[in-house]
Design a protein around this motif. Sequence first.
Motif, PDB file in Angstrom:
ATOM      1  N   ALA A  80      32.637 -76.905  16.890  1.00  0.00           N
ATOM      2  CA  ALA A  80      32.890 -75.566  16.343  1.00  0.00           C
ATOM      3  C   ALA A  80      32.713 -74.496  17.417  1.00  0.00           C
ATOM      4  O   ALA A  80      33.522 -73.559  17.529  1.00  0.00           O
ATOM      5  N   ALA A  84      35.541 -72.080  19.101  1.00  0.00           N
ATOM      6  CA  ALA A  84      35.346 -70.627  19.061  1.00  0.00           C
ATOM      7  C   ALA A  84      35.360 -70.004  20.452  1.00  0.00           C
ATOM      8  O   ALA A  84      35.154 -68.790  20.588  1.00  0.00           O
ATOM      9  N   VAL A 158      25.566 -67.209  16.185  1.00  0.00           N
ATOM     10  CA  VAL A 158      25.381 -68.422  15.384  1.00  0.00           C
ATOM     11  C   VAL A 158      24.185 -68.252  14.451  1.00  0.00           C
ATOM     12  O   VAL A 158      23.037 -68.482  14.843  1.00  0.00           O
ATOM     13  N   VAL A 184      30.089 -68.244  14.285  1.00  0.00           N
ATOM     14  CA  VAL A 184      30.070 -69.678  13.989  1.00  0.00           C
ATOM     15  C   VAL A 184      28.839 -69.953  13.136  1.00  0.00           C
ATOM     16  O   VAL A 184      27.712 -69.730  13.566  1.00  0.00           O
TER      17      VAL A 184
END
Length: 390
Positions: A80, A84, A158, A184
């Motif tokens: 992920a 990103a 995050v 994310v």
Amino acid sequence: MKSASIVEFIRGTYQTNEFIPLHVPRFDGNEKNYVMETLESTFVSSVGKFVDNFEHKIESFTGTAKAVATVNGTAALHTALYMAGVRQGDLVITQALTFVATCNALHHMGAEPVFVDVSPVSLGLCPKAVDAFLCEQAEVTETGCIHKPTGKRIQAVVPMHTFGHPVELDELLAICQKWNIALVEDAAESLGSFYKGKHTGTIGDFGALSFNGNKIITTGGGGIVLCQSSDDGVHTKHLTTTAKVPHAYEFFHDEPGFNYRMPNINAALGCAQMEVLDSYLQQKRQLAGRYRDFFSDSEYKFVSEPSYAQSNYWLNAIICPDQEARERLLKETNAAGVMTRPIWKLMHRLPMFENAIRADLNNSEFIEAHLVNLPSTPIKFDVIEERNES
């Protein structure tokens, strides 16, 4: 409230005098049938129908455009972050109050964590703290969001949905859009948690789920990348399957890829677990309600879901009145055969992240010193009630 009273309550809830673990998997459905089907088919590795079926079940449940199954949650988060745009030398804003896997994924990409404080409500990344850090130390340039003291690019934020409690995603998303940063979601612990009606992991650019043996459902080991567009989903699937271009017999790979595919035998377990997920979520909410009622008139504060969210209550937790009470509770419950656990050590206290950039972490430090996790395996309360009545 004495520790003995808490032990008695938990034993009464679980109806056992045996050792009570923190969280263990349950296999109440078709797990054996589906796993045996993979053995009989010989498709136990990266090819087989259960991988596709599991991804489709996750897509249907979460509402994401595409779910890509991986070998574990760390692999899902790594993928992920890569999707990103996080690359070597980048900075990524996250929380120090998290499981080490969040930061391990960054480390092995050559990126560096920047630790910002959490909210006392969600236990996850605080939007106000993120905004304050960026306003003080960052600027947006033609090359992206730059950390002024180091000149490094800040590529992502995050948040981690701690114990399944969703963070304030609208606010974080607005901040990320303002500063040209990817969002994310580390949703490893939050399958079945919803933020304003939307499933966690589906609001940021990408999300990552975990299906480790201690999660609300398990594939033994496994993860999922949640992609918000079909195109991203296709690319993510390609990337996690060694970036191999389809061909009848030739081996050609068009970019550096990862061998992160979830084995079919693990996906078979996951398909069976998804069939009982709704009942587990219901049972977990009942368990959380009992804990909440039990601690309501005590000096301990039960950690409830934020008002804007519906949590899966993966791990139940209480805030102790002081650090001495926390240490006493941990010692006496574990000695009595009831497993309780402290929250993780803050990431900047670990040797590999002690030099990371960080803001004030007052809330994180308070939670670290006061929080205790309680046994959280879902229970069939109707079975227990029938047993008590008989």
